[in-house]
Design an enzyme around this catalytic site. Structure first.
Site, PDB file in Angstrom:
ATOM      1  N   ASP A 191       1.092  -1.070  -0.430  1.00 27.02           N
ATOM      2  CA  ASP A 191       0.392  -0.047   0.167  1.00 27.02           C
ATOM      3  C   ASP A 191       0.755   1.357  -0.151  1.00 27.02           C
ATOM      4  O   ASP A 191       1.963   1.521   0.977  1.00 27.02           O
ATOM      5  CB  ASP A 191      -0.485  -0.295   1.271  1.00 27.02           C
ATOM      6  CG  ASP A 191      -1.659   1.207   1.606  1.00 27.02           C
ATOM      7  OD1 ASP A 191      -1.310   2.010   0.567  1.00 27.02           O
ATOM      8  OD2 ASP A 191      -3.268   0.793   2.290  1.00 27.02           O
TER       9      ASP A 191
ATOM     10  N   SER B 147      -2.951  15.257 -13.015  1.00 28.47           N
ATOM     11  CA  SER B 147      -3.768  15.316 -13.571  1.00 28.47           C
ATOM     12  C   SER B 147      -3.745  16.530 -13.842  1.00 28.47           C
ATOM     13  O   SER B 147      -3.875  17.639 -13.198  1.00 28.47           O
ATOM     14  CB  SER B 147      -4.962  14.630 -12.370  1.00 28.47           C
ATOM     15  OG  SER B 147      -6.086  15.052 -13.208  1.00 28.47           O
TER      16      SER B 147
ATOM     17  N   TYR C  71     -10.049  15.342  -5.044  1.00 31.09           N
ATOM     18  CA  TYR C  71      -8.418  15.245  -5.710  1.00 31.09           C
ATOM     19  C   TYR C  71      -7.822  15.453  -6.412  1.00 31.09           C
ATOM     20  O   TYR C  71      -6.204  15.683  -5.949  1.00 31.09           O
ATOM     21  CB  TYR C  71      -9.489  14.115  -6.551  1.00 31.09           C
ATOM     22  CG  TYR C  71      -9.029  13.842  -8.089  1.00 31.09           C
ATOM     23  CD1 TYR C  71      -7.708  12.523  -7.199  1.00 31.09           C
ATOM     24  CD2 TYR C  71      -8.657  14.289  -9.156  1.00 31.09           C
ATOM     25  CE1 TYR C  71      -7.162  11.879  -8.783  1.00 31.09           C
ATOM     26  CE2 TYR C  71      -7.884  13.192 -10.036  1.00 31.09           C
ATOM     27  CZ  TYR C  71      -7.367  12.536  -9.455  1.00 31.09           C
ATOM     28  OH  TYR C  71      -6.791  11.709 -10.716  1.00 31.09           O
TER      29      TYR C  71
ATOM     30  N   LYS D  90      -3.541  15.812  -6.061  1.00 30.74           N
ATOM     31  CA  LYS D  90      -2.870  16.182  -7.373  1.00 30.74           C
ATOM     32  C   LYS D  90      -2.422  17.702  -7.712  1.00 30.74           C
ATOM     33  O   LYS D  90      -1.042  18.056  -8.520  1.00 30.74           O
ATOM     34  CB  LYS D  90      -3.722  16.053  -8.775  1.00 30.74           C
ATOM     35  CG  LYS D  90      -4.640  14.743  -8.924  1.00 30.74           C
ATOM     36  CD  LYS D  90      -3.033  13.431  -8.691  1.00 30.74           C
ATOM     37  CE  LYS D  90      -3.932  12.732  -8.712  1.00 30.74           C
ATOM     38  NZ  LYS D  90      -2.773  11.061  -8.787  1.00 30.74           N
TER      39      LYS D  90
HETATM   40  N1  LIG Z   1      -7.743   7.590 -15.356  1.00 31.68           N
HETATM   41  C1  LIG Z   1      -7.866   9.582 -15.739  1.00 31.68           C
HETATM   42  O1  LIG Z   1      -9.300   9.495 -16.170  1.00 31.68           O
HETATM   43  C2  LIG Z   1      -7.310   9.643 -14.966  1.00 31.68           C
HETATM   44  C3  LIG Z   1      -6.909  11.264 -15.929  1.00 31.68           C
HETATM   45  C4  LIG Z   1      -5.968  12.319 -14.802  1.00 31.68           C
HETATM   46  C5  LIG Z   1      -4.717  11.310 -14.173  1.00 31.68           C
HETATM   47  N2  LIG Z   1      -4.896   9.967 -14.052  1.00 31.68           N
HETATM   48  C6  LIG Z   1      -4.108   9.203 -12.440  1.00 31.68           C
HETATM   49  O2  LIG Z   1      -3.114   8.266 -13.528  1.00 31.68           O
HETATM   50  C7  LIG Z   1      -3.124   7.720 -11.991  1.00 31.68           C
HETATM   51  C8  LIG Z   1      -3.188   6.006 -12.516  1.00 31.68           C
HETATM   52  O3  LIG Z   1      -4.789   6.212 -12.979  1.00 31.68           O
HETATM   53  P1  LIG Z   1      -5.855   4.805 -13.710  1.00 31.68           P
HETATM   54  O4  LIG Z   1      -6.951   5.932 -14.671  1.00 31.68           O
HETATM   55  O5  LIG Z   1      -4.599   3.700 -14.048  1.00 31.68           O
HETATM   56  O6  LIG Z   1      -5.837   4.018 -12.435  1.00 31.68           O
HETATM   57  P2  LIG Z   1      -7.012   2.784 -12.176  1.00 31.68           P
HETATM   58  O7  LIG Z   1      -7.304   2.646 -11.079  1.00 31.68           O
HETATM   59  O8  LIG Z   1      -6.818   1.826 -13.233  1.00 31.68           O
HETATM   60  O9  LIG Z   1      -5.256   2.764 -11.740  1.00 31.68           O
HETATM   61  C9  LIG Z   1      -4.560   2.697 -10.178  1.00 31.68           C
HETATM   62  C10 LIG Z   1      -3.863   1.636  -9.815  1.00 31.68           C
HETATM   63  O10 LIG Z   1      -3.515   2.428  -8.219  1.00 31.68           O
HETATM   64  C11 LIG Z   1      -4.118   1.146  -7.457  1.00 31.68           C
HETATM   65  N3  LIG Z   1      -3.900   1.780  -6.331  1.00 31.68           N
HETATM   66  C12 LIG Z   1      -4.476   1.903  -5.966  1.00 31.68           C
HETATM   67  N4  LIG Z   1      -4.408   2.576  -4.300  1.00 31.68           N
HETATM   68  C13 LIG Z   1      -3.417   1.708  -3.888  1.00 31.68           C
HETATM   69  C14 LIG Z   1      -2.851   2.082  -2.835  1.00 31.68           C
HETATM   70  N5  LIG Z   1      -3.271   2.839  -1.383  1.00 31.68           N
HETATM   71  N6  LIG Z   1      -1.690   1.118  -3.150  1.00 31.68           N
HETATM   72  C15 LIG Z   1      -0.999   0.445  -3.980  1.00 31.68           C
HETATM   73  N7  LIG Z   1      -2.357   0.785  -5.136  1.00 31.68           N
HETATM   74  C16 LIG Z   1      -2.137   1.188  -5.209  1.00 31.68           C
HETATM   75  C17 LIG Z   1      -4.592   0.260  -7.830  1.00 31.68           C
HETATM   76  O11 LIG Z   1      -4.713  -1.390  -7.195  1.00 31.68           O
HETATM   77  C18 LIG Z   1      -5.065   0.021  -9.097  1.00 31.68           C
HETATM   78  O12 LIG Z   1      -3.792  -0.443 -10.156  1.00 31.68           O
HETATM   79  C19 LIG Z   1      -3.835   8.413 -11.542  1.00 31.68           C
HETATM   80  O13 LIG Z   1      -2.471   8.677 -10.399  1.00 31.68           O
HETATM   81  C20 LIG Z   1      -4.653   8.986 -11.081  1.00 31.68           C
HETATM   82  O14 LIG Z   1      -4.645   9.580 -10.492  1.00 31.68           O
HETATM   83  C21 LIG Z   1      -5.758   9.617 -14.494  1.00 31.68           C
END
Ligand SMILES: NC(=O)c1ccc[n+]([C@@H]2O[C@H](COP(=O)([O-])OP(=O)(O)OC[C@H]3O[C@@H](n4cnc5c(N)ncnc54)[C@H](O)[C@@H]3O)[C@@H](O)[C@H]2O)c1
Length: 253
Positions: free
Chosen positions: A63, A143, A156, A160
């Protein structure tokens, strides 16, 4: 064995799905051995298998908000590989739209713990390894929400924005050690995280709102975030530190 020890090593947090999986796959194709940190062991194992399994990386369940677990994860990787070249702090939690007066302090704390403390802990345990080599590249995933907030995504967006401030501060601190620190600000992408930002995750309209917010008129693809990571990790970005790279189809403008 010598060639194997010379192989560059990357660590990707949140590697079980979405961007993290695509980033791990891209870095593996670039020749990195990849340490896959996630709380979701099954998902991270699927990513590991997609890299080719044994010899291409390892899953380390942790975690990111837990100091002892993160310290142990980096120790495991250092013991196995003896070096660390690239860290991608990607794990995060989304937020369901919630007005500020309705948000519980516990929800705020959990989001900050994963999205900000997790990034801090990644750097805390990666930097001593990178300092030994006097080189390294740290890439934090922020983000576009930090720059163009949405109502109800208060915690959130704040988390970020904190990642951007932290990136810039640490970039200055580590410049004389040859370690670069940058961040990527992605736009909306159709990953498992996306429904977590919607009041009604089942509704098609919810998804449309995100797509329509992007001037290029489409979701960002995980491979496009992975390509930005590959650039920032590479020698082509040798003069780039403290930067925020927007990969968002123009959403930040
Ligand atoms: N999807 C979007 O629209 C978007 C847009 C901008 C930024 N982001 C950022 O991109 C990054 C990846 O997002 P994503 O869309 O691939 O999300 P996702 O939910 O597919 O992946 C996130 C991963 O983080 C892991 N995770 C969550 N809490 C955790 C913890 N406490 N310890 C270890 N692992 C943990 C989850 O198990 C998952 O595998 C994030 O930082 C997110 O904020 C996403």
């Amino acid at each position: 064995m010598q060639a194997e020890q010379a192989r560059p090593v990357a660590v990707v947090t949140g590697a079980a799905s979405g961007f993290g999986r695509a980033i791990a796959q891209r870095l593996a194709r670039e020749g990195y051995w990849v340490g896959l940190i996630d709380i979701n062991q099954a998902g991270a194992t699927e990513t590991w298998q997609s890299l080719g399994g044994e010899g291409h990386g390892a899953v380390v369940r942790a975690d990111v908000s837990d100091e002892a677990q993160m310290q142990a994860a980096f120790r495991t990787i250092a013991d196995q590989r003896g070096r660390l070249d690239v860290l991608v702090n990607n794990a995060a939690l989304p937020q369901r739209p919630t007005r500020v007066e309705s948000l519980s302090a516990a929800e705020w704390d959990r989001l900050m713990a994963v999205n900000v403390r997790g990034v801090f802990l990644g750097m805390k345990f990666a930097v001593p390894l990178m300092k030994q080599q006097r080189r390294g590249s740290i890439i934090n995933i922020s983000s576009v929400a930090a720059l163009r907030p949405r109502p109800g995504l208060n915690a959130y967006c704040a988390s970020k924005a904190a990642v951007i401030g932290l990136t810039k501060a640490v970039a200055l601190e580590l410049a004389s050690d040859g370690i670069r620190v940058n961040c990527i600000a992605p736009g909306p992408a159709d990953t498992p995280m996306l429904p977590g930002f919607m009041a009604d995750p089942e509704s098609e309209t919810g998804r449309q709102v995100f797509v329509e917010s992007v001037p290029l008129g489409r979701f960002i693809r995980p491979e496009e975030i992975a390509a930005a990571v590959a650039y920032l990790a590479s020698g082509d970005a040798a003069a780039v530190t403290g930067a925020v790279l927007n990969v968002d189809g123009g959403r930040h403008v």
